[in-house]
Design a protein around this motif. Structure first.
Motif, PDB file in Angstrom:
ATOM      1  N   PRO A 189       0.820  -1.214   0.000  1.00 18.76           N
ATOM      2  CA  PRO A 189       0.000   0.000   0.000  1.00 18.76           C
ATOM      3  C   PRO A 189       0.852   1.262   0.000  1.00 18.76           C
ATOM      4  O   PRO A 189       2.056   1.223   0.263  1.00 18.76           O
ATOM      5  N   ASP A 190       0.202   2.367  -0.268  1.00 21.06           N
ATOM      6  CA  ASP A 190       0.781   3.674  -0.004  1.00 21.06           C
ATOM      7  C   ASP A 190       0.266   4.093   1.369  1.00 21.06           C
ATOM      8  O   ASP A 190      -0.909   3.864   1.687  1.00 21.06           O
ATOM      9  N   LEU A 191       1.126   4.711   2.158  1.00 18.47           N
ATOM     10  CA  LEU A 191       0.741   5.163   3.493  1.00 18.47           C
ATOM     11  C   LEU A 191       1.008   6.650   3.627  1.00 18.47           C
ATOM     12  O   LEU A 191       2.038   7.146   3.159  1.00 18.47           O
ATOM     13  N   ALA A 192       0.088   7.353   4.284  1.00 18.18           N
ATOM     14  CA  ALA A 192       0.314   8.728   4.713  1.00 18.18           C
ATOM     15  C   ALA A 192       0.333   8.674   6.231  1.00 18.18           C
ATOM     16  O   ALA A 192      -0.628   8.205   6.855  1.00 18.18           O
ATOM     17  N   VAL A 193       1.428   9.106   6.822  1.00 22.92           N
ATOM     18  CA  VAL A 193       1.643   8.932   8.253  1.00 22.92           C
ATOM     19  C   VAL A 193       1.778  10.293   8.918  1.00 22.92           C
ATOM     20  O   VAL A 193       2.559  11.138   8.472  1.00 22.92           O
ATOM     21  N   SER A 194       1.028  10.497   9.997  1.00 23.01           N
ATOM     22  CA  SER A 194       1.119  11.725  10.767  1.00 23.01           C
ATOM     23  C   SER A 194       1.158  11.362  12.250  1.00 23.01           C
ATOM     24  O   SER A 194       1.150  10.186  12.607  1.00 23.01           O
ATOM     25  N   TYR A 195       1.175  12.348  13.113  1.00 19.95           N
ATOM     26  CA  TYR A 195       1.302  12.111  14.548  1.00 19.95           C
ATOM     27  C   TYR A 195       0.216  11.188  15.087  1.00 19.95           C
ATOM     28  O   TYR A 195       0.513  10.246  15.813  1.00 19.95           O
ATOM     29  N   ALA A 196      -1.033  11.410  14.728  1.00 21.94           N
ATOM     30  CA  ALA A 196      -2.125  10.659  15.337  1.00 21.94           C
ATOM     31  C   ALA A 196      -3.051   9.992  14.322  1.00 21.94           C
ATOM     32  O   ALA A 196      -4.217   9.739  14.604  1.00 21.94           O
ATOM     33  N   PHE A 197      -2.542   9.721  13.127  1.00 17.40           N
ATOM     34  CA  PHE A 197      -3.340   8.957  12.169  1.00 17.40           C
ATOM     35  C   PHE A 197      -2.449   8.355  11.095  1.00 17.40           C
ATOM     36  O   PHE A 197      -1.320   8.800  10.872  1.00 17.40           O
ATOM     37  N   VAL A 198      -3.004   7.335  10.439  1.00 20.97           N
ATOM     38  CA  VAL A 198      -2.366   6.700   9.291  1.00 20.97           C
ATOM     39  C   VAL A 198      -3.444   6.526   8.234  1.00 20.97           C
ATOM     40  O   VAL A 198      -4.538   6.040   8.539  1.00 20.97           O
ATOM     41  N   ILE A 199      -3.155   6.916   7.003  1.00 23.16           N
ATOM     42  CA  ILE A 199      -4.055   6.666   5.885  1.00 23.16           C
ATOM     43  C   ILE A 199      -3.431   5.555   5.043  1.00 23.16           C
ATOM     44  O   ILE A 199      -2.276   5.667   4.629  1.00 23.16           O
ATOM     45  N   VAL A 200      -4.199   4.492   4.834  1.00 22.29           N
ATOM     46  CA  VAL A 200      -3.765   3.367   4.015  1.00 22.29           C
ATOM     47  C   VAL A 200      -4.485   3.478   2.678  1.00 22.29           C
ATOM     48  O   VAL A 200      -5.709   3.644   2.645  1.00 22.29           O
ATOM     49  N   LYS A 201      -3.726   3.391   1.580  1.00 20.27           N
ATOM     50  CA  LYS A 201      -4.295   3.458   0.228  1.00 20.27           C
ATOM     51  C   LYS A 201      -3.884   2.202  -0.524  1.00 20.27           C
ATOM     52  O   LYS A 201      -2.699   1.869  -0.565  1.00 20.27           O
ATOM     53  N   LEU A 202      -4.869   1.532  -1.123  1.00 16.24           N
ATOM     54  CA  LEU A 202      -4.609   0.300  -1.853  1.00 16.24           C
ATOM     55  C   LEU A 202      -5.120   0.368  -3.278  1.00 16.24           C
ATOM     56  O   LEU A 202      -6.251   0.795  -3.522  1.00 16.24           O
ATOM     57  N   CYS A 203      -4.290  -0.046  -4.209  1.00 12.00           N
ATOM     58  CA  CYS A 203      -4.673  -0.330  -5.584  1.00 12.00           C
ATOM     59  C   CYS A 203      -3.611  -1.272  -6.134  1.00 12.00           C
ATOM     60  O   CYS A 203      -2.508  -1.353  -5.584  1.00 12.00           O
ATOM     61  N   THR A 204      -3.958  -1.992  -7.175  1.00 14.34           N
ATOM     62  CA  THR A 204      -3.008  -2.907  -7.803  1.00 14.34           C
ATOM     63  C   THR A 204      -2.409  -2.186  -8.997  1.00 14.34           C
ATOM     64  O   THR A 204      -3.062  -2.046 -10.034  1.00 14.34           O
ATOM     65  N   HIS A 205      -1.193  -1.698  -8.836  1.00 12.42           N
ATOM     66  CA  HIS A 205      -0.562  -0.879  -9.869  1.00 12.42           C
ATOM     67  C   HIS A 205      -0.478  -1.610 -11.206  1.00 12.42           C
ATOM     68  O   HIS A 205      -0.763  -1.029 -12.252  1.00 12.42           O
ATOM     69  N   SER A 206      -0.110  -2.885 -11.170  1.00 10.73           N
ATOM     70  CA  SER A 206       0.060  -3.628 -12.422  1.00 10.73           C
ATOM     71  C   SER A 206      -1.259  -3.813 -13.173  1.00 10.73           C
ATOM     72  O   SER A 206      -1.272  -3.948 -14.386  1.00 10.73           O
ATOM     73  N   ALA A 207      -2.385  -3.795 -12.451  1.00 11.03           N
ATOM     74  CA  ALA A 207      -3.702  -3.922 -13.081  1.00 11.03           C
ATOM     75  C   ALA A 207      -4.317  -2.553 -13.367  1.00 11.03           C
ATOM     76  O   ALA A 207      -5.391  -2.463 -13.946  1.00 11.03           O
ATOM     77  N   LYS A 208      -3.657  -1.509 -12.894  1.00  9.88           N
ATOM     78  CA  LYS A 208      -4.137  -0.131 -13.068  1.00  9.88           C
ATOM     79  C   LYS A 208      -5.529   0.071 -12.484  1.00  9.88           C
ATOM     80  O   LYS A 208      -6.396   0.707 -13.080  1.00  9.88           O
ATOM     81  N   GLY A 209      -5.736  -0.487 -11.274  1.00  9.72           N
ATOM     82  CA  GLY A 209      -7.016  -0.312 -10.606  1.00  9.72           C
ATOM     83  C   GLY A 209      -7.118  -1.162  -9.353  1.00  9.72           C
ATOM     84  O   GLY A 209      -6.177  -1.854  -8.965  1.00  9.72           O
TER      85      GLY A 209
END
Length: 132
Positions: A61-81
């Motif tokens: 996944p891609d992660l956005a990390v801050s002091y009091a939260f984490v955002i998890v982002k998922l996609c399959t890059h090779s399938a483009k979706g």
């Protein structure tokens, strides 16, 4: 024969998120989830859990990390979706991160969530109000 999963269409993604993963949402080609933590210690613990699960699954996944939260982002890059791989990893992340052994009635007590000194993650009680 390819092992590559096919991308799901947006309507199916949104319906499945609503049905299966109500705290996740679809935005800009990714399924996403914002986890709130009690601070930096909880954020690091959550990032490590997600990192372990992703590496074990060989799906990252891609992660956005801050002091009091984490955002998890998922996609399959090779399938483009978004594919079944993304849903499978999202389910596993939810299962592990939301686990509260103290509510199972077993021998593991779980973190004392009624004491702020030990609260490291904010467990879900309903749909995410920050979801798009």
């Amino acid at each position: 024969m390819s092992n590559e999963p096919l991308p799901l269409d947006e309507a199916e993604i949104r319906a499945r998120l609503e049905r299966e993963l109500p705290h996740w949402y679809y935005e800009n080609g990714w399924i996403r989830r914002k986890y709130r933590t009690g601070g930096w210690k909880g954020t690091l613990m959550l990032v490590n859990v997600v990192g372990h699960l992703a590496e074990a699954a060989w799906h990252h996944p891609d992660l956005a990390v801050s002091y009091a939260f984490v955002i998890v982002k998922l996609c399959t890059h090779s399938a483009k979706g978004v594919t079944e791989r993304d849903f499978a990893l999202a389910h596993k992340i939810e299962e592990v991160v939301q686990w509260q052994p103290g509510q199972e009635g077993g021998v593991l007590e779980g973190t004392p969530n009624d004491d702020a000194r030990f609260r490291y993650i904010k467990y879900d009680s309903g749909p995410d109000p920050d979801a798009a």
